[in-house]
Motif scaffolding. Structure first.
Motif, PDB file in Angstrom:
ATOM      1  N   MET A 122       8.710 -24.883  -7.648  1.00  0.00           N
ATOM      2  CA  MET A 122       8.228 -25.867  -6.679  1.00  0.00           C
ATOM      3  C   MET A 122       7.194 -25.310  -5.704  1.00  0.00           C
ATOM      4  O   MET A 122       6.196 -25.955  -5.417  1.00  0.00           O
ATOM      5  CB  MET A 122       9.414 -26.440  -5.909  1.00  0.00           C
ATOM      6  CG  MET A 122       9.059 -27.636  -5.044  1.00  0.00           C
ATOM      7  SD  MET A 122      10.475 -28.261  -4.150  1.00  0.00           S
ATOM      8  CE  MET A 122      10.160 -30.017  -4.181  1.00  0.00           C
ATOM      9  N   HIS A 123       7.409 -24.128  -5.187  1.00  0.00           N
ATOM     10  CA  HIS A 123       6.481 -23.528  -4.229  1.00  0.00           C
ATOM     11  C   HIS A 123       5.675 -22.401  -4.877  1.00  0.00           C
ATOM     12  O   HIS A 123       5.259 -21.458  -4.196  1.00  0.00           O
ATOM     13  CB  HIS A 123       7.246 -22.990  -3.020  1.00  0.00           C
ATOM     14  CG  HIS A 123       7.759 -24.062  -2.102  1.00  0.00           C
ATOM     15  ND1 HIS A 123       7.065 -24.508  -1.001  1.00  0.00           N
ATOM     16  CD2 HIS A 123       8.898 -24.797  -2.141  1.00  0.00           C
ATOM     17  CE1 HIS A 123       7.763 -25.450  -0.395  1.00  0.00           C
ATOM     18  NE2 HIS A 123       8.874 -25.650  -1.064  1.00  0.00           N
TER      19      HIS A 123
ATOM     20  N   ARG B  92      14.358 -30.343   4.490  1.00  0.00           N
ATOM     21  CA  ARG B  92      13.649 -31.554   4.041  1.00  0.00           C
ATOM     22  C   ARG B  92      12.147 -31.341   4.070  1.00  0.00           C
ATOM     23  O   ARG B  92      11.433 -31.678   3.119  1.00  0.00           O
ATOM     24  CB  ARG B  92      14.061 -32.711   4.938  1.00  0.00           C
ATOM     25  CG  ARG B  92      13.329 -34.030   4.665  1.00  0.00           C
ATOM     26  CD  ARG B  92      12.269 -34.269   5.723  1.00  0.00           C
ATOM     27  NE  ARG B  92      11.775 -35.633   5.704  1.00  0.00           N
ATOM     28  CZ  ARG B  92      10.690 -36.030   6.344  1.00  0.00           C
ATOM     29  NH1 ARG B  92       9.972 -35.128   7.061  1.00  0.00           N
ATOM     30  NH2 ARG B  92      10.289 -37.276   6.300  1.00  0.00           N
ATOM     31  N   ASP B  93      11.643 -30.729   5.133  1.00  0.00           N
ATOM     32  CA  ASP B  93      10.208 -30.522   5.274  1.00  0.00           C
ATOM     33  C   ASP B  93       9.689 -29.509   4.245  1.00  0.00           C
ATOM     34  O   ASP B  93       8.594 -29.674   3.690  1.00  0.00           O
ATOM     35  CB  ASP B  93       9.870 -30.067   6.688  1.00  0.00           C
ATOM     36  CG  ASP B  93      10.173 -31.135   7.734  1.00  0.00           C
ATOM     37  OD1 ASP B  93      10.410 -32.306   7.346  1.00  0.00           O
ATOM     38  OD2 ASP B  93      10.198 -30.807   8.933  1.00  0.00           O
ATOM     39  N   LEU B  94      10.481 -28.466   3.970  1.00  0.00           N
ATOM     40  CA  LEU B  94      10.090 -27.501   2.937  1.00  0.00           C
ATOM     41  C   LEU B  94      10.046 -28.158   1.568  1.00  0.00           C
ATOM     42  O   LEU B  94       9.140 -27.906   0.773  1.00  0.00           O
ATOM     43  CB  LEU B  94      11.066 -26.326   2.928  1.00  0.00           C
ATOM     44  CG  LEU B  94      10.919 -25.298   4.058  1.00  0.00           C
ATOM     45  CD1 LEU B  94      12.089 -24.319   4.040  1.00  0.00           C
ATOM     46  CD2 LEU B  94       9.594 -24.548   3.934  1.00  0.00           C
ATOM     47  N   TRP B  95      11.039 -28.995   1.298  1.00  0.00           N
ATOM     48  CA  TRP B  95      11.075 -29.687  -0.002  1.00  0.00           C
ATOM     49  C   TRP B  95       9.831 -30.550  -0.177  1.00  0.00           C
ATOM     50  O   TRP B  95       9.168 -30.500  -1.216  1.00  0.00           O
ATOM     51  CB  TRP B  95      12.338 -30.544  -0.090  1.00  0.00           C
ATOM     52  CG  TRP B  95      12.659 -31.040  -1.465  1.00  0.00           C
ATOM     53  CD1 TRP B  95      13.546 -30.499  -2.348  1.00  0.00           C
ATOM     54  CD2 TRP B  95      12.099 -32.195  -2.128  1.00  0.00           C
ATOM     55  NE1 TRP B  95      13.566 -31.226  -3.522  1.00  0.00           N
ATOM     56  CE2 TRP B  95      12.696 -32.270  -3.402  1.00  0.00           C
ATOM     57  CE3 TRP B  95      11.161 -33.146  -1.763  1.00  0.00           C
ATOM     58  CZ2 TRP B  95      12.375 -33.277  -4.318  1.00  0.00           C
ATOM     59  CZ3 TRP B  95      10.832 -34.154  -2.670  1.00  0.00           C
ATOM     60  CH2 TRP B  95      11.434 -34.219  -3.936  1.00  0.00           C
ATOM     61  N   LEU B  96       9.523 -31.344   0.828  1.00  0.00           N
ATOM     62  CA  LEU B  96       8.366 -32.240   0.726  1.00  0.00           C
ATOM     63  C   LEU B  96       7.056 -31.458   0.628  1.00  0.00           C
ATOM     64  O   LEU B  96       6.147 -31.859  -0.105  1.00  0.00           O
ATOM     65  CB  LEU B  96       8.336 -33.192   1.916  1.00  0.00           C
ATOM     66  CG  LEU B  96       9.409 -34.286   1.907  1.00  0.00           C
ATOM     67  CD1 LEU B  96       9.366 -35.079   3.208  1.00  0.00           C
ATOM     68  CD2 LEU B  96       9.245 -35.209   0.705  1.00  0.00           C
ATOM     69  N   ALA B  97       6.963 -30.349   1.343  1.00  0.00           N
ATOM     70  CA  ALA B  97       5.746 -29.536   1.241  1.00  0.00           C
ATOM     71  C   ALA B  97       5.586 -29.003  -0.175  1.00  0.00           C
ATOM     72  O   ALA B  97       4.479 -28.970  -0.726  1.00  0.00           O
ATOM     73  CB  ALA B  97       5.804 -28.392   2.247  1.00  0.00           C
ATOM     74  N   GLY B  98       6.699 -28.599  -0.774  1.00  0.00           N
ATOM     75  CA  GLY B  98       6.635 -28.127  -2.156  1.00  0.00           C
ATOM     76  C   GLY B  98       6.261 -29.225  -3.116  1.00  0.00           C
ATOM     77  O   GLY B  98       5.406 -29.044  -3.997  1.00  0.00           O
ATOM     78  N   TRP B  99       6.871 -30.396  -2.957  1.00  0.00           N
ATOM     79  CA  TRP B  99       6.575 -31.511  -3.852  1.00  0.00           C
ATOM     80  C   TRP B  99       5.124 -31.962  -3.713  1.00  0.00           C
ATOM     81  O   TRP B  99       4.452 -32.258  -4.713  1.00  0.00           O
ATOM     82  CB  TRP B  99       7.517 -32.681  -3.572  1.00  0.00           C
ATOM     83  CG  TRP B  99       7.115 -33.950  -4.262  1.00  0.00           C
ATOM     84  CD1 TRP B  99       6.725 -35.116  -3.677  1.00  0.00           C
ATOM     85  CD2 TRP B  99       7.036 -34.174  -5.678  1.00  0.00           C
ATOM     86  NE1 TRP B  99       6.407 -36.051  -4.627  1.00  0.00           N
ATOM     87  CE2 TRP B  99       6.596 -35.499  -5.866  1.00  0.00           C
ATOM     88  CE3 TRP B  99       7.291 -33.389  -6.794  1.00  0.00           C
ATOM     89  CZ2 TRP B  99       6.408 -36.063  -7.144  1.00  0.00           C
ATOM     90  CZ3 TRP B  99       7.106 -33.938  -8.063  1.00  0.00           C
ATOM     91  CH2 TRP B  99       6.671 -35.252  -8.218  1.00  0.00           C
ATOM     92  N   ASP B 100       4.616 -31.997  -2.507  1.00  0.00           N
ATOM     93  CA  ASP B 100       3.251 -32.460  -2.297  1.00  0.00           C
ATOM     94  C   ASP B 100       2.227 -31.581  -3.008  1.00  0.00           C
ATOM     95  O   ASP B 100       1.128 -32.041  -3.333  1.00  0.00           O
ATOM     96  CB  ASP B 100       2.937 -32.518  -0.798  1.00  0.00           C
ATOM     97  CG  ASP B 100       3.650 -33.667  -0.096  1.00  0.00           C
ATOM     98  OD1 ASP B 100       4.118 -34.594  -0.802  1.00  0.00           O
ATOM     99  OD2 ASP B 100       3.758 -33.643   1.146  1.00  0.00           O
ATOM    100  N   GLY B 101       2.563 -30.322  -3.277  1.00  0.00           N
ATOM    101  CA  GLY B 101       1.632 -29.450  -3.983  1.00  0.00           C
ATOM    102  C   GLY B 101       1.885 -29.318  -5.468  1.00  0.00           C
ATOM    103  O   GLY B 101       1.064 -28.731  -6.181  1.00  0.00           O
ATOM    104  N   MET B 102       2.997 -29.890  -5.954  1.00  0.00           N
ATOM    105  CA  MET B 102       3.390 -29.593  -7.332  1.00  0.00           C
ATOM    106  C   MET B 102       2.432 -30.125  -8.386  1.00  0.00           C
ATOM    107  O   MET B 102       2.106 -29.437  -9.358  1.00  0.00           O
ATOM    108  CB  MET B 102       4.799 -30.118  -7.615  1.00  0.00           C
ATOM    109  CG  MET B 102       5.900 -29.175  -7.174  1.00  0.00           C
ATOM    110  SD  MET B 102       7.513 -29.561  -7.885  1.00  0.00           S
ATOM    111  CE  MET B 102       7.375 -28.799  -9.511  1.00  0.00           C
ATOM    112  N   LEU B 103       1.981 -31.362  -8.232  1.00  0.00           N
ATOM    113  CA  LEU B 103       1.115 -31.935  -9.262  1.00  0.00           C
ATOM    114  C   LEU B 103      -0.166 -31.117  -9.396  1.00  0.00           C
ATOM    115  O   LEU B 103      -0.619 -30.817 -10.509  1.00  0.00           O
ATOM    116  CB  LEU B 103       0.795 -33.393  -8.944  1.00  0.00           C
ATOM    117  CG  LEU B 103       1.979 -34.374  -8.914  1.00  0.00           C
ATOM    118  CD1 LEU B 103       1.474 -35.796  -8.766  1.00  0.00           C
ATOM    119  CD2 LEU B 103       2.858 -34.251 -10.139  1.00  0.00           C
TER     120      LEU B 103
END
Length: 353
Positions: free
Chosen positions: A207-208, A247-258
């Protein structure tokens, strides 16, 4: 004799196969396709060498649920009915039962044995809980007792330390020394970095993942299994949560995944399709996510078919290959949604749908 005729992908070539003892043989039987000994079970359409889900955990409905052999059989059947004729199970709560290898009506299963979790890094008691001192030995044991793979939980909570790099490197080296391969669960930047630097054979999730590591991944042959559909299904729920560190770490990771998945493909990393979710048999959704991430359609299809099969050591649609074939009435390279509607499924030389 069962016969198949259609356009073979990815070559886009019209071919004819006959099935002899569960094996594909190129060309029509001696009497031709119109002969009395020929039964044309696929006549036209587009042919794939069986779909593949390289990250699925049949045998349970929830991550922390006990292993259930009846559920395992049913979920493998879900995969088969969707045209998924080979699966890799990177971690289960128990080793695969012997009947998985012998049941002719179920997909081919490549198991990584039980999840290997060091203290604080997984659901307690679900996989094989080991200390850091026991991890290398346990990894070798799981790899040699399964299909040659082991699965290490390389990190867990997004704000907690990953398995140390020297230890993970020792795990990978020991597994490789016995001819095995190591898959590493990693979602944090540290966990993903350690998995790459340790020489893991596959990154599960990533993820990150730091894009600066992609060239190294490509050079050493580390595959990337991002399981985008599993993360994408949780995105709205996570955004609705109260702001907080995890939650914020998860979303930061998801926002960069694609973007990271697209960059991985462009860097020459082998990107593969894995669902890590239920119900089973939904690898077509993962293909759609890979396309959404920016992979060319053909590359996304390959990630769930011929590329994945080659990576797992399984042949495609060639003379002498196992007769695992999925046929489609329309061309999935033009519309990946076609994968959801196979017109014919042949597994181990038998028509199963």
């Amino acid at each position: 004799m069962l016969c198949i005729r259609g356009v073979v992908l990815p070559e886009c070539e019209q071919r004819v196969f006959r099935i002899d003892g569960g094996v594909l043989r190129e060309g029509a039987p001696p009497g031709g396709l119109a002969g009395r000994d020929a039964e044309l079970v696929v006549d036209g359409g587009w042919l794939l060498p069986g779909l593949v889900d390289v990250h699925t955990h049949p045998g349970a409905l929830e991550p922390d649920a006990p292993f259930d052999e009846g559920l395992l059989r049913g979920q493998l059947a879900e995969h088969r009915n969707a045209g998924v004729l080979a699966v890799r199970t990177p971690g289960t709560a128990a080793r695969m039962p012997a009947w998985v290898e012998t049941d002719p009506g179920l997909p081919r299963v490549i198991s990584a044995g039980r999840w290997l979790a060091t203290p604080g890094r997984f659901f307690p008691g679900l996989g094989r809980d080991v200390t850091e001192d026991e991890l290398v030995r346990a990894a070798v044991e799981e790899a040699t007792a399964s299909s040659g793979w082991c699965k290490v939980i390389g990190d867990w909570a997004l704000d907690e330390p990953a398995v140390p790099l020297p230890l993970l490197t020792s795990v990978v080296e020991a597994v490789h020394a016995v001819g095995g391969k190591a898959a590493v669960h990693c979602q944090t930047a540290e966990g993903s970095r350690n998995a790459v630097l340790a020489g893991a054979d596959s990154l599960e999730h990533g993820m990150h993942l730091d894009p600066a590591l992609l060239d190294r991944m490509a050079a050493q042959g580390t595959a990337f299994v991002p399981t985008l559909s599993a993360f994408g299904a949780r995105a709205d729920e996570m955004r609705a949560r109260r702001p907080g560190l995890r939650r914020d770490l998860w979303l930061a990771g998801w926002d960069g995944m694609l973007g990271h998945v697209r960059a991985a493909h462009e860097a020459g990393v082998t990107v593969l399709a894995g669902t890590d979710s239920f119900p089973c048999g939904t690898v077509a959704s993962e293909v759609s996510w890979l396309v959404r991430a920016g992979l060319p359609t053909t590359a996304a299809l390959g990630a769930a078919s011929w590329t994945a099969r080659a990576w797992l050591g399984l042949p495609g649609l060639v003379d002498g290959a196992p007769a695992d074939v999925v046929a489609y009435a329309a061309d999935p390279t033009l519309d990946p949604a076609v994968l959801r509607h196979p017109s014919r499924i042949v597994l181990r030389g038998r028509v199963v749908r």
